[in-house]
Design a protein around this motif. Structure first.
Motif, PDB file in Angstrom:
ATOM      1  N   GLN A 202      -1.524  -7.055   1.144  1.00 36.70           N
ATOM      2  CA  GLN A 202      -0.857  -8.177   1.790  1.00 36.70           C
ATOM      3  C   GLN A 202      -1.260  -8.153   3.259  1.00 36.70           C
ATOM      4  O   GLN A 202      -0.808  -7.306   4.027  1.00 36.70           O
ATOM      5  CB  GLN A 202       0.664  -8.092   1.636  1.00 36.70           C
ATOM      6  N   LYS A 205      -2.160  -4.826   5.194  1.00 37.37           N
ATOM      7  CA  LYS A 205      -1.375  -3.709   4.689  1.00 37.37           C
ATOM      8  C   LYS A 205      -1.545  -3.578   3.174  1.00 37.37           C
ATOM      9  O   LYS A 205      -1.941  -4.516   2.487  1.00 37.37           O
ATOM     10  CB  LYS A 205       0.102  -3.867   5.041  1.00 37.37           C
ATOM     11  N   GLN A 206      -1.251  -2.387   2.681  1.00 37.37           N
ATOM     12  CA  GLN A 206      -1.311  -2.107   1.251  1.00 37.37           C
ATOM     13  C   GLN A 206       0.063  -1.630   0.788  1.00 37.37           C
ATOM     14  O   GLN A 206       0.723  -0.836   1.471  1.00 37.37           O
ATOM     15  CB  GLN A 206      -2.359  -1.025   0.954  1.00 37.37           C
ATOM     16  N   TYR A 207       0.455  -2.106  -0.403  1.00 35.29           N
ATOM     17  CA  TYR A 207       1.753  -1.736  -0.965  1.00 35.29           C
ATOM     18  C   TYR A 207       1.557  -1.256  -2.399  1.00 35.29           C
ATOM     19  O   TYR A 207       0.557  -1.570  -3.064  1.00 35.29           O
ATOM     20  CB  TYR A 207       2.714  -2.932  -0.961  1.00 35.29           C
ATOM     21  N   ARG A 218       9.192  -1.786  -3.788  1.00 33.80           N
ATOM     22  CA  ARG A 218       7.908  -2.033  -3.130  1.00 33.80           C
ATOM     23  C   ARG A 218       7.832  -1.181  -1.874  1.00 33.80           C
ATOM     24  O   ARG A 218       8.749  -1.219  -1.041  1.00 33.80           O
ATOM     25  CB  ARG A 218       7.738  -3.512  -2.771  1.00 33.80           C
ATOM     26  N   ARG A 219       6.740  -0.434  -1.755  1.00 37.44           N
ATOM     27  CA  ARG A 219       6.638   0.509  -0.653  1.00 37.44           C
ATOM     28  C   ARG A 219       5.254   0.423  -0.010  1.00 37.44           C
ATOM     29  O   ARG A 219       4.230   0.368  -0.691  1.00 37.44           O
ATOM     30  CB  ARG A 219       6.882   1.925  -1.164  1.00 37.44           C
ATOM     31  N   GLU A 220       5.226   0.385   1.311  1.00 39.15           N
ATOM     32  CA  GLU A 220       3.949   0.361   2.027  1.00 39.15           C
ATOM     33  C   GLU A 220       3.312   1.748   1.994  1.00 39.15           C
ATOM     34  O   GLU A 220       4.010   2.764   2.117  1.00 39.15           O
ATOM     35  CB  GLU A 220       4.143  -0.087   3.479  1.00 39.15           C
ATOM     36  N   GLY A 236       3.306   7.444   2.129  1.00 33.14           N
ATOM     37  CA  GLY A 236       4.021   6.379   1.427  1.00 33.14           C
ATOM     38  C   GLY A 236       4.600   6.814   0.100  1.00 33.14           C
ATOM     39  O   GLY A 236       5.677   6.352  -0.290  1.00 33.14           O
TER      40      GLY A 236
END
Length: 275
Positions: A202, A205-207, A218-220, A236
């Protein structure tokens, strides 16, 4: 096919005629010198004339040697042991310099060319092991080592070219094949790896979706290195946590899911109706 095997004979009437002409001139020069030598013994001919005929004979012999060399060039022998490819021309065809007649390849070992980013320069070295894979042999890996490193970095791609040698005793790797190369630039113990399918980008950033008690969070995450289908997670998630690797497009933060499989770590998850 062993080295020294006759591969191709090129026919040249001109070269054969040149040799015949040179040999005729040599024979005539030899006879002339023999007669002059006999006359010289009786002082019936000048010494200078005998010397002149000797020089002519030397020239004729050199011409014969040159004609023989040109004729020998019309026979092409295998310079090394190898496997002959399909003939590209038919017997009797007219060929010109540069015409491809056939290929000869030593398949016992293969050379592979590949690129690495300039950021790896401090780690790469001669003898560094590599692993190569081919889509033609999905169940096999080929191990080799780096044998040459270019002295320059490409200013456009910011990469450096390397050459590696792969033993190929059964000859399955062929010249011109596309190989995927893995080079162990650095190693880290206890690295956390997940399938790249689990990543949800997104922006910059990556989740990932982490499953806890059948609930999705949902976690970064912060990524490290990547390898074939895997991504290293620096921050993460912790080892042993369950992440969703399929269906990430249809689940949302807080969704209820059912975990499939018995192993800890990355697992596919099935979304269940939220009550």
């Amino acid at each position: 096919m062993p080295a020294g095997t006759l591969l191709v004979t090129l026919r040249s009437d001109e070269a054969e005629a040149s040799l015949s002409s040179a040999e005729a001139v040599r024979r005539n020069a030899e006879l002339s010198l023999q007669r002059a030598t006999s006359l010289s013994a009786a002082n019936a001919i000048a010494t200078a004339r005998v010397d002149e005929l000797k020089a002519q004979l030397d020239t004729a012999r050199a011409a014969v040697a040159g004609a023989k060399a040109r004729l020998a060039d019309l026979k092409i022998y295998a310079p090394f042991s190898g496997t002959m490819g399909i003939r590209k021309v038919s017997p009797g065809a007219v060929v010109q310099p540069g015409t491809l007649i056939a290929t000869l390849d030593d398949l016992s070992s293969m050379q592979v060319d590949f690129l690495l980013p300039e950021t790896t320069l401090a780690a790469i070295k001669i003898g560094m092991p590599i692993i190569a894979r081919s889509d033609a042999f999905l169940d096999r890996t080929f191990q080799g080592q780096v044998t040459a490193i270019d002295t320059r970095v490409d200013p456009v791609t910011r990469s450096i070219a390397l050459k590696a040698t792969l033993p190929n005793p059964d000859g399955v790797i062929r010249p011109g094949m596309f190989l995927k190369v893995e080079a162990a630039i650095a190693s880290r113990e206890n690295a956390t790896l997940i399938s790249e399918e689990a990543l949800v980008p997104q922006g910059t950033k990556q989740y990932v979706f982490v499953v806890n008690n059948n609930k999705v969070e949902r976690r970064e995450v912060i990524l490290g290195s990547r390898t074939l289908g895997k991504a290293e997670i620096i921050k993460g998630i912790t080892p042993g946590e369950v992440v969703v690797i399929r269906g990430t497009q249809i689940i949302r933060d807080g969704s209820t899911v059912t975990v499939r499989g018995n192993n800890a770590g990355s697992r596919p998850a099935k979304q269940s109706p939220t009550s």
